[in-house]
Design an enzyme around this catalytic site. Structure first.
Site, PDB file in Angstrom:
ATOM      1  N   GLU A  46      90.539 150.211  19.085  1.00 20.41           N
ATOM      2  CA  GLU A  46      91.856 150.812  18.899  1.00 20.41           C
ATOM      3  C   GLU A  46      92.624 150.827  20.227  1.00 20.41           C
ATOM      4  O   GLU A  46      93.843 150.647  20.268  1.00 20.41           O
ATOM      5  CB  GLU A  46      91.705 152.221  18.321  1.00 20.41           C
ATOM      6  CG  GLU A  46      91.176 152.170  16.885  1.00 20.41           C
ATOM      7  CD  GLU A  46      90.524 153.470  16.430  1.00 20.41           C
ATOM      8  OE1 GLU A  46      90.792 154.542  17.018  1.00 20.41           O
ATOM      9  OE2 GLU A  46      89.735 153.414  15.459  1.00 20.41           O
ATOM     10  N   HIS A  66      96.321 137.743   2.544  1.00 16.49           N
ATOM     11  CA  HIS A  66      96.818 139.051   2.081  1.00 16.49           C
ATOM     12  C   HIS A  66      95.702 140.097   2.062  1.00 16.49           C
ATOM     13  O   HIS A  66      95.783 141.066   1.306  1.00 16.49           O
ATOM     14  CB  HIS A  66      97.449 138.943   0.687  1.00 16.49           C
ATOM     15  CG  HIS A  66      98.408 137.802   0.554  1.00 16.49           C
ATOM     16  ND1 HIS A  66      99.750 137.924   0.792  1.00 16.49           N
ATOM     17  CD2 HIS A  66      98.193 136.495   0.247  1.00 16.49           C
ATOM     18  CE1 HIS A  66     100.346 136.743   0.625  1.00 16.49           C
ATOM     19  NE2 HIS A  66      99.416 135.864   0.299  1.00 16.49           N
ATOM     20  N   SER A  92      83.054 161.943  17.409  1.00 14.13           N
ATOM     21  CA  SER A  92      84.098 162.893  17.052  1.00 14.13           C
ATOM     22  C   SER A  92      83.679 164.263  17.563  1.00 14.13           C
ATOM     23  O   SER A  92      82.493 164.562  17.659  1.00 14.13           O
ATOM     24  CB  SER A  92      84.240 162.926  15.531  1.00 14.13           C
ATOM     25  OG  SER A  92      84.691 164.196  15.094  1.00 14.13           O
ATOM     26  N   LYS A 120      80.139 160.831  13.058  1.00 17.12           N
ATOM     27  CA  LYS A 120      81.057 159.730  13.312  1.00 17.12           C
ATOM     28  C   LYS A 120      80.646 158.799  14.452  1.00 17.12           C
ATOM     29  O   LYS A 120      80.117 159.228  15.473  1.00 17.12           O
ATOM     30  CB  LYS A 120      82.466 160.273  13.623  1.00 17.12           C
ATOM     31  CG  LYS A 120      83.177 160.886  12.435  1.00 17.12           C
ATOM     32  CD  LYS A 120      83.435 159.908  11.304  1.00 17.12           C
ATOM     33  CE  LYS A 120      84.502 158.909  11.618  1.00 17.12           C
ATOM     34  NZ  LYS A 120      85.872 159.412  11.433  1.00 17.12           N
TER      35      LYS A 120
END
Ligand code: ARG
Length: 471
Positions: free
Chosen positions: A303, A169, A290, A296
């Site tokens: 992704e 979990h 970014s 960043k």
């Protein structure tokens, strides 16, 4: 190089479309939309390979003569060369790669080109090509997955004693070796490879010779083309053969699962790389920046991997939906099978390549891994197990006693490993000093000796066995 002049009546046939005698005017819009050449041109090698095997068989069975056979093979070899050298013109009007090659063959060798389509239809031709292509591509995927497994094993060898918290979990659960965690993915990729390998059995049934749907009146030898093309046996029912695309969905399902595994790995890495967890570092090679936030370093490649899975599932569902309710045998609906397979293959292949780059370009933040193990009472189960082993408690009684001790720790803002013997003895006076050892994560991991568990010994054995399998 001289190209023999085709007879004018026959050349007219190829100037338009071969069915021009019957069909005078077809819609140019549909000619464009219905053409598959933009994607099935990828099958040119397999198409030529299968055509050569076919005419060799026709010659062997005395259906065509020696001269014609040689002319056709000469022409086909030349066309292969032209396509490789980008000298071949792919024209939408030719509808597909098969017609395109047949037409060009006609330009090169004249009317004898017309013999190539004896005892054959595009219906068996196209799946023969596609199966040959998919056998090759399936093996390519398996090879790439072997590289992934080797990379994971390399990481695992270096991290046998790197202890992290395993989660259920996404909450801290029990201590595991980082190596054991990563090797879980070797298991997934092994199953993926088995799935792809199992597909080869159906892929290796030769469709060539079933013609349009009934088989043929010519005395052909399907075993001959089977052997020539590296198939294992000819398919057994002509109608099923031209209708069957199970092998396509098998591939897409296998690709979906493999991609799902990659996606799960990616998601783990994204979480571990987040500033909240900070368990792994990604090298500059596998992050992007970014446009507004100068600080960043984003895990875009991960992704990408997670996202592509959606597309591959889409490919599987496209094919399943196309097939649902489709009567036998060939229908135009089936033409898209190739586009779908190519897209899934390209995406999966790229995903494995990107994943392999990721696997070579990250490192473990061991300090933070250790920090995280200090939260969430991850040795609680070890403590309960201790009560069962040392005091012969039923497990449920041990569980409840441990829960009480955890409540005490939580109230007093203590970790389990900070407890003194006296504190534990308040809950159970029979406890001996060795109880404190169960809070040591190394002891915890060592104790998980059951087959398949995270003990260092098991991991070492497994690494050896994976390496043997991958040799
Ligand atoms: N381009 C077609 C396909 O890929 C080849 C088979 C055509 N057969 C037919 N009867 N129209 O499906």
């Amino acid at each position: 190089r001289s190209t023999p002049k085709p007879s004018s009546a026959a050349s007219d046939v190829y100037k338009r479309q071969v069915w021009n005698t019957r069909i005078k005017k077809s819609s140019s819009l549909f000619q464009k939309l219905g053409s598959s050449i933009s994607f099935d041109k990828r099958l040119f090698r397999e198409d030529i390979q299968a055509s050569i095997a076919h005419v060799e068989m026709l010659f062997k069975k005395k259906i065509i003569n020696f001269k014609v056979k040689n002319k056709i093979i000469f022409g086909l070899n030349r066309i292969r060369n032209e396509i490789v050298k980008k000298k071949h013109k792919f024209d939408n009007k030719d509808e597909d790669i098969h017609m395109s090659i047949e037409k060009r063959l006609f330009e090169i060798i004249g009317e004898d080109a017309g013999y190539v389509h004896t005892a054959r239809s595009r219906n068996d031709q196209v799946i023969t090509d596609l199966k040959l292509w998919m056998i090759k591509s399936t093996n390519e995927i398996i090879k790439l997955l072997n590289i992934s497994s080797k990379l994971i094993i390399k990481i695992s060898e270096k991290n046998i004693h790197t202890i992290m918290t395993g989660f259920t979990h996404l909450k801290n659960a029990q201590a595991v070796s980082f190596s054991h965690y990563m090797l879980a993915y070797v298991e997934m990729f092994s199953r993926d490879k088995i799935r792809f390998k199992n597909n080869l059995k159906n892929l290796k049934e030769n469709p060539l010779g079933v013609a349009a749907l009934t088989g043929t009146s010519f005395d052909i030898d399907r075993n001959y083309t089977t052997k020539k093309l590296g198939f294992t046996n000819p398919t057994r029912n002509s109608i099923d053969t031209v209708s069957d695309r199970d092998f396509v969905t098998d591939f897409l399902y296998s690709a979906s699962l493999c991609s799902m595994h990659i996606s799960r790995l990616s998601e783990e890495f994204i979480i571990w790389n987040s500033d909240a967890y900070n368990l792994i570092y990604l090298n500059d090679k596998i992050v992007t920046g970014s446009s507004i936030m100068p600080q960043k370093k984003n895990p875009d490649p991960l992704e990408y991997l997670r996202g592509k899975t959606g597309g591959i599932y889409g490919n599987l569902f496209s094919m399943l939906t196309i097939l649902k309710g489709l009567p036998l045998s060939y229908f135009k609906d089936l033409q898209d099978d190739k586009k779908i397979v190519f897209e899934a293959f390209d995406n999966l292949k790229n995903c494995i390549l990107v994943m392999n780059e990721v696997l070579s370009n990250f490192s473990v933040n061991k300090k933070q891994m250790t920090n995280l193990t200090k939260q969430g009472f991850i040795t609680a189960t070890d403590l309960a197990d201790y009560f069962v082993k040392q005091l012969r408690y039923p497990f449920r009684k041990a569980y409840i006693l441990t829960a009480k001790i955890i409540n005490f720790c939580e109230k007093n803002k203590k970790n389990l490993q900070d407890l003194t013997l006296k504190e534990v003895q308040k809950f159970e006076p029979n406890i001996k000093a060795d109880v404190l050892k169960v809070f040591d994560l190394n002891v915890s991991i060592k104790s998980k000796k059951s087959f398949g568990g995270t003990s260092f010994e098991n991991i070492k054995k497994m690494i050896k066995s994976y390496k043997r399998d991958l040799k």
